[in-house]
Design a protein around this motif. Structure first.
Motif, mmCIF file in Angstrom:
data_model
loop_
_atom_site.group_PDB
_atom_site.id
_atom_site.type_symbol
_atom_site.label_atom_id
_atom_site.label_comp_id
_atom_site.label_asym_id
_atom_site.label_seq_id
_atom_site.Cartn_x
_atom_site.Cartn_y
_atom_site.Cartn_z
ATOM 1 N N GLY A 285 27.449 53.424 38.181
ATOM 2 C CA GLY A 285 27.126 54.707 38.423
ATOM 3 C C GLY A 285 26.328 55.210 36.967
ATOM 4 N N VAL A 286 25.085 55.473 37.039
ATOM 5 C CA VAL A 286 24.175 55.880 35.883
ATOM 6 C C VAL A 286 24.222 57.508 35.871
ATOM 7 C CG1 VAL A 286 22.938 53.655 35.557
ATOM 8 C CG2 VAL A 286 22.144 55.663 37.215
ATOM 9 N N ASP A 287 23.680 57.993 34.831
ATOM 10 C CA ASP A 287 23.642 59.286 34.814
ATOM 11 C C ASP A 287 22.371 59.908 35.755
ATOM 12 O OD1 ASP A 287 23.351 62.016 34.074
ATOM 13 O OD2 ASP A 287 22.741 61.778 31.925
ATOM 14 N N PRO A 288 22.683 60.691 36.824
ATOM 15 C CA PRO A 288 21.664 61.072 37.556
ATOM 16 C C PRO A 288 20.595 62.206 36.880
ATOM 17 C CG PRO A 288 23.348 61.975 38.412
ATOM 18 C CD PRO A 288 23.819 61.263 37.264
ATOM 19 N N GLU A 289 20.999 62.602 35.987
ATOM 20 C CA GLU A 289 20.250 63.680 35.383
ATOM 21 C C GLU A 289 19.002 63.193 34.342
ATOM 22 O OE1 GLU A 289 22.300 67.893 35.189
ATOM 23 O OE2 GLU A 289 23.030 66.431 33.676
ATOM 24 N N PHE A 290 19.012 61.821 34.167
ATOM 25 C CA PHE A 290 18.359 61.359 33.107
ATOM 26 C C PHE A 290 17.034 60.463 33.635
ATOM 27 C CE2 PHE A 290 17.774 58.452 29.541
ATOM 28 C CZ PHE A 290 17.963 59.393 28.388
#
Length: 798
Positions: free
Chosen positions: A363-368
């Motif tokens: 899970g990566v940062d979805p805001e980035f």
């Protein structure tokens, strides 16, 4: 994950040493597996000036250099680098230095008859990159004589194990944020540059798989120059992380991956046709990945494709044919958010691992997405030039923050440590959590691991310091740890030790065996379990006996020249119980094959095992298991797999079979293709009665008798078919108080013994109690022994 101290300090303002930072990382739950200082590898290398360069008198491609190190007289060095020349500054390895690339220790030596006092080094030799066409050329201002480690500002390298629940720390940026929260320094948030767009994106970008790829962003940069090298500072950081610099654009995407934990991909725009789409693969579609392997896809997998076909296994690995090269002029940058579960399933199906998969499936940062794309664009423009288009956005990432109701009292209750409310607020705030006045906590979308209040407790405790949590023993009612092993497990452990102490080697064989082997050891197929979907035909049936697996192991030993096999195994036999139910029975198997004693000058031929050896093992192991060995009956019917004249069973009563032992039948040996004789034992552990008075295996305290024992010998004429064990058991029972043991010491049949009879001589040991036996008492005991033997058809031999 590897990163250098210099790279960490780009995001963290701190004066802490590498050792202090390593301790802090361990303290907050990021285990440091290694801390390496490259300066140690560069010891003995210094900055030097080439004063003169002359052709080697006996080699066309070598030069003889005069090198100034700033200390003492100039040194003579033989060098083969084409760029070596007078006036240049480079790196000299002095005698005693060890070349990092190959571990070679430099020494003063003669090369083609010319003395050389060290070596001028290339980039590859010092493991600073792949360049090796010439020696390192340093700037004019490089101080002659200084240590090259100090001049190059070699930075310590951390190797940190990131747990799977912390994908936000799979980049140096996230590590810096955690360290700042722990008070090690001040976090320096990245400043994202504003990108001036030269026009709309010329390529359509969309997602047709909103479940697998909720968000798909991209832009085009035209007019890039990918022939230039990435900056030295970037290459230095990538090398510290274990990455090999490849090309400017590839290096930049790798840099963003490792710095921010954000995978991205760059396509050569000239190699794409039509719209670029995130979609489901079609069953049977193929793609050649960057690792030069071709993968067959199915409809459960998300891919990036254009009108011509698949170019990218989404979130895992890019395609070989659309990647950037030195000739790339226009690039399409892609950055997306992929469903972690889909990425994990696809990676496992294809057996494909990558740095991108590791991050996406956690899970990566979805805001980035926007920031990541802007950073990529800015770096590419600074290094390679070019004009960027506007960003095209397809879909939207799941950025809604999770709300968790938190009670600060839980920290002491669950974490075992008291932390003040204000400190808890400060810790959570420093990690990016927003804490409301009523302790309603809003979690940053990058923290996929936060599911409830217990996870927030963990955050508070680890930042406060895991080393502050006291080690407290679990409460026990009596203060003594209770045993966790069951009585059956304890008995099996004791049996293992006993078998090993007797010189047997433990084997661990498969519970699945060939059906033919299982048939041989079961009475009909009705009791045999056969698998419908076996791993192979040789592992089709559940074993009904321990002996087939041990026979296979002994045969392997025999085929490899082993003269003797003494094997045992404790495991389960499998049968069909009543109404087809599964029935598993604990069993100990023993196999004795080959030579009991090797040939020698004192005994001539090698001696093989016999049935009595098998019996001795059976009795010894039964005694170790707590069976009443003195009460056992030796009876026949060991099974059709055993030799009928050299095998038997050990029973408590006619029906309770505790063990079977003896020589295996020649037909059994033929079926398993093993040379005999072979002895086998099976102990049926579930048939052994429990110990009276508890399950302890401890022996009672030994109290030596005050008076000396006496022995008496008896010779009996018995029927030739009477088992000597039955006679000994009757003699032992004649007077249980006085008789401590009885044993056979001679058996004779022949002249002087009536036909159909044999003479069995028994030694009986009598133990007096508080006073010595009188002659009358000994005679009375002897009469009891004779009377007991008579019940077995024996008569005293005169």
């Amino acid at each position: 994950m590897k990163f250098s101290l210099e790279w960490l300090k780009y995001f963290l303002e701190t004066e802490a040493s590498a050792a202090e930072i390593a301790a802090a990382l361990n303290r907050i739950g990021h285990e440091v597996e290694g801390l390496e200082d490259p300066a140690d590898r560069l010891e003995g290398f210094c900055v030097a000036t080439v004063l003169t360069a002359a052709k080697h008198p006996d080699a066309d491609k070598l030069q003889v250099l005069t090198v100034d190190t700033g200390e003492g007289d100039p040194l003579q060095v033989v060098c083969g680098a084409p760029n070596a020349r007078a006036g240049m500054k480079g790196v000299l390895g002095l005698p005693g230095a060890v070349v990092p690339a190959n571990g070679m220790e430099l020494r003063k030596s003669a090369i083609r008859g010319v003395e050389s006092n060290g070596m001028m080094c290339s980039v590859r030799e010092l493991e600073l990159g792949d360049e090796h066409d010439g020696i390192i050329e340093l700037p004019e201002e490089a101080p002659v004589g200084s240590s090259f480690a100090e001049y190059s500002d070699a930075s310590p390298i951390f190797d940190v194990a990131i747990t799977p629940n912390r994908p936000d720390c799979m980049g140096v940026y996230g590590i810096a944020r955690d360290l700042a929260a722990a008070g090690v320094g001040t976090f320096k948030p990245i400043e994202v540059s504003e990108i001036e767009a030269a026009g709309p994106c010329p390529v359509e970008i969309r997602t047709d798989d909103s479940e697998g790829c909720p968000a798909f962003y991209g832009r085009v940069i035209k007019g890039v120059d990918n022939t230039v090298s990435s900056p030295d500072w970037m290459q230095r950081r990538l090398i510290a992380a274990g990455q090999r610099p490849i090309s400017a654009i590839v290096d930049i995407t790798n840099y963003v991956l490792l710095a921010f934990g954000r995978p991205a991909h760059a396509y050569d725009l000239a190699k794409l046709t039509g719209a670029v789409v995130a979609r489901r693969a079609k069953d049977g579609e193929k793609v050649e990945a960057l690792n030069e392997k071709t993968y067959t896809l199915d409809s459960s997998m998300t891919v990036i494709a254009d009108d011509a076909g698949v170019h990218d296994i989404a979130g895992i690995m890019g395609g070989e044919h659309s990647g950037v090269t030195e000739g790339t002029a226009d690039v399409l940058l892609e950055i997306a958010y992929f469903d972690p579960e889909r990425i994990g399933v696809t990676g496992r199906k294809l057996g494909l691992a990558s740095d991108a998969r590791t991050r996406f499936e956690r899970g990566v940062d979805p805001e980035f997405l926007d920031d990541g794309l802007a950073i990529l664009t800015s770096l590419i423009q600074r290094v390679c030039g070019g004009e960027a288009s506007e960003v095209m956005r397809a879909g939207s990432p799941p950025t809604a923050p999770k709300q968790v109701a938190f009670d600060p009292a839980l920290t002491e209750k669950l974490g075992g440590i008291a932390v003040g409310d204000e400190e808890q607020r400060a810790i959570l705030g420093s990690l990016g959590f927003e804490v409301g006045p009523n302790w309603q906590v809003s979690c940053p979308p990058r923290r996929h691991d936060i599911e409830g209040a217990a996870d927030l407790v963990e955050e508070v405790v680890r930042i406060h310091g895991l080393d502050a949590v006291r080690s407290v023993a679990l409460p026990r009612a009596d203060g003594v740890a209770r045993p966790t092993a069951t009585a059956e497990q304890a008995a099996e452990r004791k049996l293992r030790r006993a078998a090993a102490a007797r010189g047997l080697n433990e084997a661990v064989t498969w519970s699945f065996i060939p059906e033919a082997d299982a048939d041989h050891f079961t009475e009909g197929n009705g009791g045999l379990w056969v698998l419908e979907n076996p791993i192979s035909e040789d592992m089709k049936a559940m074993r009904p006996s321990m002996i087939p697996g041990l026979l296979a192991a002994a045969k392997r030993n025999q085929d490899r020249g082993a003269a003797s096999s003494r094997l045992f195994e404790i495991g389960r036999r499998y049968f069909r119980g009543e109404k087809g139910a599964s029935d598993e029975r604990p069993t100990l198997g023993v196999l004795l094959a080959g030579e009991k004693t090797p040939r020698g000058w004192d005994n001539g031929k090698a001696e093989s095992f016999d049935a009595f050896d098998a019996k001795a093992e059976a009795l010894a192991l039964l005694e170790a298991a707590g069976a009443p060995v003195a009460n056992l009956m030796v009876m026949g019917e060991a099974g059709s797999q055993f030799h009928p004249g050299q095998s038997a069973t050990l029973r408590l009563g006619p029906k309770n079979v505790l063990a079977r032992f003896g020589a295996l039948h020649p037909a059994t040996l033929k079926a398993f293709d093993i040379d005999g004789p072979v002895m086998a034992v099976e102990l049926f552990l579930d048939a052994i009665p429990p110990r009276k008075g508890g399950g302890s295996f401890a022996r009672p305290a030994y109290a030596p008798p005050a008076l000396q024992a006496i022995t008496r010998d008896f010779a009996f004429l018995v029927p030739v078919d009477l088992a000597a064990g039955d006679l000994v058991r009757s003699v032992n029972g004649a007077d249980k108080q006085a008789i401590t043991s009885a044993r056979v010491f001679d058996v004779f049949a022949g002249q002087g013994v009536p036909e159909g009879k044999k003479s069995v001589a028994v030694e009986v040991t009598l133990q007096p109690g508080e006073k010595s036996f009188t002659d009358e008492e000994i005679k009375a005991i002897s009469d009891k022994i004779v009377a007991a033997a008579a019940k077995q058809g024996a008569e005293l031999r005169r």
